[in-house]
Design an enzyme around this catalytic site. Structure first.
Site, PDB file in Angstrom:
ATOM      1  CG  ASP A   1      -2.202   0.769   1.021  1.00 56.39           C
ATOM      2  OD1 ASP A   1      -2.331   1.439  -0.025  1.00 56.39           O
ATOM      3  OD2 ASP A   1      -3.069   0.737   1.907  1.00 56.39           O
TER       4      ASP A   1
ATOM      5  CG  HIS B   1      -9.313  -0.378  -3.922  1.00 53.99           C
ATOM      6  ND1 HIS B   1     -10.346   0.383  -3.412  1.00 53.99           N
ATOM      7  CD2 HIS B   1      -8.204  -0.009  -3.229  1.00 53.99           C
ATOM      8  CE1 HIS B   1      -9.875   1.171  -2.458  1.00 53.99           C
ATOM      9  NE2 HIS B   1      -8.584   0.969  -2.327  1.00 53.99           N
TER      10      HIS B   1
END
Ligand code: HEM
Ligand code: NAG
Ligand code: NAG
Ligand code: NAG
Ligand code: NAG
Ligand code: NAG
Length: 496
Positions: free
Chosen positions: A224, A363
């Site tokens: 991330d 996403h």
């Protein structure tokens, strides 16, 4: 000098300098309090920012709260949500505490030896600002109403909300971060001692980068913090990184089109969400629904990993599936010069129908439709700065496929306009079956964070019309909308 005066002066010298002495000799930093994670570019130095920011948007680095611009580089971070009981005492403490300890971006960009043991940032909700007598309209209706009022529009089930957030009782949050938990706790204890009965700590969330090789990865396992926009003047952008006007992130700067009080300059709205993640359930579901490649030679686990990558738009290593659709490529995922250098367009491919590389619902494609930037513009970017919370998966949880311990993402996002940033990404894009291209029957919700009827398409590259009814693996436990003011505004407006 008389002996008496000499002794007095010496005593004063010792009294004043001893803590500083102890601080510097025993505790001087040799490493940064921020982490360095795979796949993320380095922060610019102060000198680099000084040479890249200019004109009326020259950034006053010493006055901007540091967390706004560092992204996902926190090692240990504690969120201390509080209620103010005595505004007079709170202001009195803040007036001396803020100039000494609220950490600017300048400090976070400086050499480790110039950094404190822990950084401290502070943001207020509307009810907190009001409690301190700050009643100017900040110009953001989502902020002024608070996140609880927005819960159903976001698609949250408020029965899952932590009771701390159900209402407008949270007045503010201190963010305390460091490389060592003991320093974070020391700073929190100091605040508790200084503020005494003037506040009540309603909730503390301890978060941290995951251990070992998982550092920088969120709890589902995906790297991330790779794709964050940067603002004009804040060093040099990486290939493919979005560069936005400073006012998309910082209030009052070029690109912020809303009229706000002058003290709001260089502040930013902080969206906080406690997002619980059901990790063993995610693992179990992706395995049960494992997909195949064109050759049909994937093992079940490889098929689960392929499905997961199509839900996120990146492999666990961070490699974008738009560049590597068939297999993970760790050298691509961890290379900041390459891992953002894509925009879903390819020669001979139609961006309105081709999902062979990346589903429209993935996403990262839902929350940043890079191919549509020329149509949509740059105003919907926000800087993500969250940290995972909760322990690693236990063997019991893995084998049972059932979560028994709370873990997830302490989600933080900074922007100058909550409606343009977080709310567009969550409500207008991730929750909207028809986004983009208006094709309700073939796009569906973001399978990671979409809320509502969680039907989605495009996950199976061999048959993109196949529909999936994806269980919710991310559960919102609620949060609040805050404003993170400049350090001078903390002192001159909030502590006044
Ligand atoms: C627990 C919940 C979440 C998880 C596990 C998660 C995970 C991830 C991962 C693995 C990435 C790819 C890494 C990167 O590109 O930096 C990513 C990117 C991103 N996420 Fe999330 N995320 C979550 C919640 C959210 C929420 C609530 C939002 C906003 C409403 C959001 C917005 C974004 C954006 C804007 C990007 C970057 C997309 C790009 O620029 O390509 N995420 N997220
Ligand atoms: C706030 O604290 C101050 C200083 O301790 C005290 O004098 C004052 O009465 C308190 N105010 C309220 C409303 O409790
Ligand atoms: C700044 O924080 C440190 C560490 O918690 C504390 O010892 C010190 O008293 C604080 N300074 C001020 C002026 O409040
Ligand atoms: C800075 O100057 C530019 C160019 O003159 C202008 O477009 C922009 O609005 C100014 N920004 C601010 C915050 O005054
Ligand atoms: C995508 O990137 C390519 C290569 O940098 C560029 O030529 C193209 O204009 C971009 N397309 C869009 C829609 O941004
Ligand atoms: C693709 O999926 C759709 C919807 O589930 C189904 O009707 C169709 O038969 C599938 N096509 C192939 C080639 O499997």
């Amino acid at each position: 000098m008389q002996l008496k005066n000499f002794l007095a002066a010496t005593a004063a010298f010792v009294a004043v300098s001893q803590p500083a002495f102890a601080y510097h000799v025993k505790r001087a930093r040799t490493t940064s309090l921020l982490g360095s994670f795979p796949g993320q570019g380095a922060l610019p130095t102060v000198a680099q920012v000084q040479s890249t920011s200019s004109g009326n948007d020259s950034l006053p680095l010493e006055n901007i709260q540091g967390d706004i611009l560092v992204g996902m580089k926190k090692q240990k971070e504690q969120f201390v949500f509080f209620h103010i009981n005595n505004a007079t005492t709170f202001k009195k403490v803040l007036k001396t505490y803020a100039p000494a300890n609220i950490t600017s971006i300048q400090t976070l960009l400086s050499a480790p030896s110039a950094q404190p043991l822990a950084f401290v940032n502070l943001a207020f909700s509307q009810s907190g600002a009001t409690a301190l007598g700050v009643t100017d309209d900040l110009g953001d209706s989502f902020f002024s109403a608070g996140q609880f009022a927005d819960a159903s529009a976001l698609g949250d089930d408020t029965s899952n909300w932590d009771s701390t957030f159900t209402g407008t009782d949270v007045h503010g949050v201190f963010l305390i971060g460091s490389d060592e938990t003991s320093f974070v706790e020391q700073y929190q204890s100091d605040l508790e001692a200084k503020l005494g009965d003037a506040w009540t700590v309603s909730l503390t969330i301890a978060s941290a980068a995951r251990p070992g090789d998982e550092a920088g990865h969120e709890h589902f396992g995906y790297l991330d913090g790779i794709s964050n926009p940067t603002i004009t003047g804040f060093g040099t952008a990486l290939p493919g990184q979005s560069v936005v006007d400073p006012g998309i992130i910082l209030a009052g700067r070029t690109g912020d089109t809303v009229s706000r009080p002058s003290w709001a300059l260089d502040g930013s709205f902080l969206v906080f969400r406690k997002l619980k993640q059901l990790v063993p359930e995610f693992n179990k579901w992706t395995l049960a629904n494992a997909i195949q490649n064109a050759s049909g030679n994937l093992t079940a686990q490889e098929g689960a990993d392929l499905l997961g990558s199509r839900m996120f738009g990146r492999w666990k290593s961070g490699a974008p599936i738009d560049l590597s659709p068939d297999v993970d490529d760790a050298s691509l995922g961890t290379d900041p010069q390459r891992n953002n250098n894509f925009n879903y367009t390819h020669a001979g491919s139609d961006i309105t129908s081709d999902e062979s590389r990346c589903p429209f619902s993935a996403h990262i494609r839902k929350t940043n439709p890079r191919d549509l930037e020329s149509v949509i513009g740059h105003a919907n970017h926000a800087i993500r700065a969250g940290t995972p919370y909760g322990p690693e998966l236990t063997d019991d949880e893995s084998s049972s496929g059932t979560t028994s311990t709370d873990r997830g993402l302490a989600f933080v996002e900074y922007q100058s306009n909550i409606g343009n940033g977080f709310r567009t990404q969550q409500e207008v894009w991730a929750n909207a079956a028809a986004f983009p291209f208006g094709k309700t029957e073939s796009i569906g919700l973001d399978p990671v964070i979409g809320q509502g009827d969680r039907t989605t398409y495009g996950l199976n590259a061999q048959n993109v019309t196949e529909s999936y009814s994806v269980p919710s693996f991310v559960i919102s436990n609620g949060g609040e909308y805050f404003f993170s003011p400049s350090i001078t505004a903390l002192v001159e407006t909030f502590a006044a």
